[in-house]
Design a protein around this motif. Structure first.
Motif, PDB file in Angstrom:
ATOM      1  N   SER A 165      12.910  15.574  -4.068  1.00 34.63           N
ATOM      2  CA  SER A 165      13.410  15.132  -2.773  1.00 34.63           C
ATOM      3  C   SER A 165      14.348  13.951  -2.945  1.00 34.63           C
ATOM      4  N   ALA A 166      14.986  13.575  -1.843  1.00 31.80           N
ATOM      5  CA  ALA A 166      15.916  12.449  -1.850  1.00 31.80           C
ATOM      6  C   ALA A 166      15.234  11.120  -1.594  1.00 31.80           C
ATOM      7  N   GLY A 167      14.030  11.144  -1.036  1.00 34.36           N
ATOM      8  CA  GLY A 167      13.402   9.921  -0.557  1.00 34.36           C
ATOM      9  C   GLY A 167      13.257   8.843  -1.605  1.00 34.36           C
ATOM     10  N   LYS A 168      12.647   9.168  -2.739  1.00 37.58           N
ATOM     11  CA  LYS A 168      12.370   8.164  -3.754  1.00 37.58           C
ATOM     12  C   LYS A 168      13.621   7.816  -4.568  1.00 37.58           C
ATOM     13  N   LYS A 199       9.456  -2.978  -3.722  1.00 34.25           N
ATOM     14  CA  LYS A 199       9.774  -4.011  -2.739  1.00 34.25           C
ATOM     15  C   LYS A 199      10.729  -5.030  -3.367  1.00 34.25           C
ATOM     16  N   ARG A 200      11.346  -5.837  -2.504  1.00 36.83           N
ATOM     17  CA  ARG A 200      12.270  -6.851  -3.006  1.00 36.83           C
ATOM     18  C   ARG A 200      11.550  -7.851  -3.908  1.00 36.83           C
ATOM     19  N   GLY A 255       0.808  -1.206   0.000  1.00 34.95           N
ATOM     20  CA  GLY A 255       0.000   0.000   0.000  1.00 34.95           C
ATOM     21  C   GLY A 255       0.843   1.259   0.000  1.00 34.95           C
ATOM     22  N   GLN A 256       1.730   1.402   0.969  1.00 35.34           N
ATOM     23  CA  GLN A 256       2.498   2.631   1.111  1.00 35.34           C
ATOM     24  C   GLN A 256       3.772   2.573   0.287  1.00 35.34           C
ATOM     25  N   GLY A 257       4.129   3.706  -0.314  1.00 36.75           N
ATOM     26  CA  GLY A 257       5.249   3.756  -1.239  1.00 36.75           C
ATOM     27  C   GLY A 257       6.582   3.989  -0.562  1.00 36.75           C
ATOM     28  N   PHE A 258       7.043   3.006   0.195  1.00 42.74           N
ATOM     29  CA  PHE A 258       8.400   3.090   0.724  1.00 42.74           C
ATOM     30  C   PHE A 258       9.120   1.778   0.419  1.00 42.74           C
ATOM     31  N   PRO A 259      10.416   1.840   0.089  1.00 44.12           N
ATOM     32  CA  PRO A 259      11.170   0.620  -0.212  1.00 44.12           C
ATOM     33  C   PRO A 259      11.346  -0.226   1.043  1.00 44.12           C
ATOM     34  N   ASP A 260      11.588  -1.529   0.854  1.00 38.61           N
ATOM     35  CA  ASP A 260      11.875  -2.394   1.991  1.00 38.61           C
ATOM     36  C   ASP A 260      13.362  -2.700   2.111  1.00 38.61           C
ATOM     37  N   THR A 261      14.181  -1.939   1.395  1.00 42.87           N
ATOM     38  CA  THR A 261      15.633  -1.984   1.556  1.00 42.87           C
ATOM     39  C   THR A 261      16.145  -0.547   1.599  1.00 42.87           C
TER      40      THR A 261
END
Length: 414
Positions: free
Chosen positions: A258-261, A397-398, A44-50
């Motif tokens: 931004s740096a996040g993505k 995600k991985r 759901g949420q757009g953040f990497p898992d690494t």
């Protein structure tokens, strides 16, 4: 100052002002909490898992140990990062004329979300209309409301595939902007157009011709543009072209990234604004009363990250393209209608081929049905009926996590 009346002080009076009354807990917090509660895979949420590059993490550690940024950094951002942002713009877009001055045309913010909010607070007067491409990231609506503006949605619509109440949308289509609808949305009260390309949640990447038309409209009608470009390096088909590079747009565009993505450090919350000294100064006037400053040691690390060689950016894009393709094929095999995503972290799907009609109901039930969390796109629409059958999945995600999610999604009962 006018004293509060007894009624205004009464405990029963709503504590949230009318502008923000429609905004509760974000959908991302709700769905992430659901993922934790059910043990589901969170797409759901757009953040990497690494995490991002080791050398960038070490740069943050080095800054902490060396005492750089542990106290308040300069209000506009540390000089090293402002210089790195200016060099980044020249490196990637200098061929189209972008060459910001790091001292007067760059402002560091607490992520892109603060940059967008500060820009709207600075540039929008109560009653001004702000055009945004629907569906849109939920903070846009809240930021417009905080500024006292009126949001005017222009809806991105599927461009191909069968789209009927009976059958839903077939795989392969994309979401497109109707430029005539955009032009018709401009009134005498329109102050600015809030753009996002590459676009979250649809993955749309606006083309050169589309951007040229939008730029011409801004110049013709005297509009500002605030453009969210956080996915600028995550383009798999087409190319990212900043609208600030078009004739007449540099002096009327606030560009945000931004740096996040780009570096997979979403928790660091390091973003930036580039524009003319006048517009950067206006945004800074609002920003200084939000966070004032933030992320001191991380600013030094992001300055080093922006100088990474081209092959870093190429590898990031290629890896995410492969992840996109893996998830998209799995969703299609599971019976979803899948829209092709030319950019970003996200794939949008149509659930009508599964016999479903409500994305909200579907997403609330999905963790129990197969152990996967997604986000209903409907929450990103003013015209909720237009977004009701669409659901967004994140592919940042991985590979093994995505493969597991694909296996689970095949068990969605139809």
């Amino acid at each position: 100052m006018t004293a509060m009346t007894a009624d205004q002080r009464a405990p029963g009076r709503p504590l949230l002002n009318r502008r923000l009354a429609e905004f509760g807990t974000t959908i991302f917090a709700e769905m992430s909490a659901l993922a934790v509660r059910t043990g589901a895979i969170n797409l759901g949420q757009g953040f990497p898992d690494t995490d991002g590059p080791e050398q960038v993490r070490e740069a943050a550690v080095r800054a902490l140990r060396d005492g750089r940024g542990n106290q308040y950094p300069p209000g506009p951002g540390i000089p090293e990062l402002r210089t790195a942002v200016a060099e980044h713009q020249r490196r990637w877009y200098g061929q189209w004329g972008l060459d910001p001055d790091p001292d007067t045309e760059v402002l560091v913010t607490a992520g892109a979300t603060e940059a967008i909010t500060a820009a709207l607070l600075a540039l929008v007067e109560p009653g001004d209309e702000v055009i945004a491409l629907e569906p849109y990231y939920d903070s846009y609506a809240a930021a417009i409301a905080m500024a006292g503006g009126t949001r005017v949605p222009v809806t991105l619509r599927p461009d191909s595939g069968e789209d009927t109440e009976e059958h839903g949308t077939q795989s392969g289509g994309r979401f497109r902007l109707d430029l005539d609808e955009l032009r018709d949305a401009v009134t005498d009260r329109t102050r600015l157009i809030l753009l996002n390309t590459p676009h979250n949640p649809t993955g749309t990447v606006l083309s050169r011709d589309e951007l040229a038309t939008i730029a011409g409209l801004c110049v013709e009608r005297g509009l500002l543009a605030v453009t969210d470009e956080v996915y600028e390096h995550l383009v798999y088909e087409g190319e990212h072209i900043p609208i600030a590079t078009f004739p007449g747009m540099r002096e009327r565009t606030v560009t945000i990234s931004s740096a996040g993505k780009t570096f997979s450090f979403t928790g660091w919350k390091v973003g930036w604004v580039t524009s003319t000294p006048e517009l950067v100064g206006a945004v800074r006037s609002a920003k200084q009363y939000l966070t004032y400053v933030s992320a001191g040691p991380f600013q030094y690390a992001v300055a080093e990250a922006l100088a990474l060689p081209d092959d870093y950016y190429t590898s990031l894009r290629d890896d995410l393209r492969a992840q996109r393709d893996l998830l998209s094929q799995g969703l299609s095999d599971a019976g979803f209608g899948v829209f092709r995503a030319p950019g970003t972290y996200f794939v949008t799907t149509d659930i009508r081929p599964l016999g479903e009609r409500s994305g909200i109901d579907f997403c609330l039930a999905l963790p129990e049905r197969c152990g996967v969390v997604a986000v209903p796109t409907q929450v990103f629409y003013d015209h909720e009926a237009a977004g009701a059958p669409f659901v967004r999945f994140a592919f940042c995600k991985r590979q093994e996590v995505l493969a597991d999610a694909v296996r689970r999604l095949k068990d969605v009962p139809r």
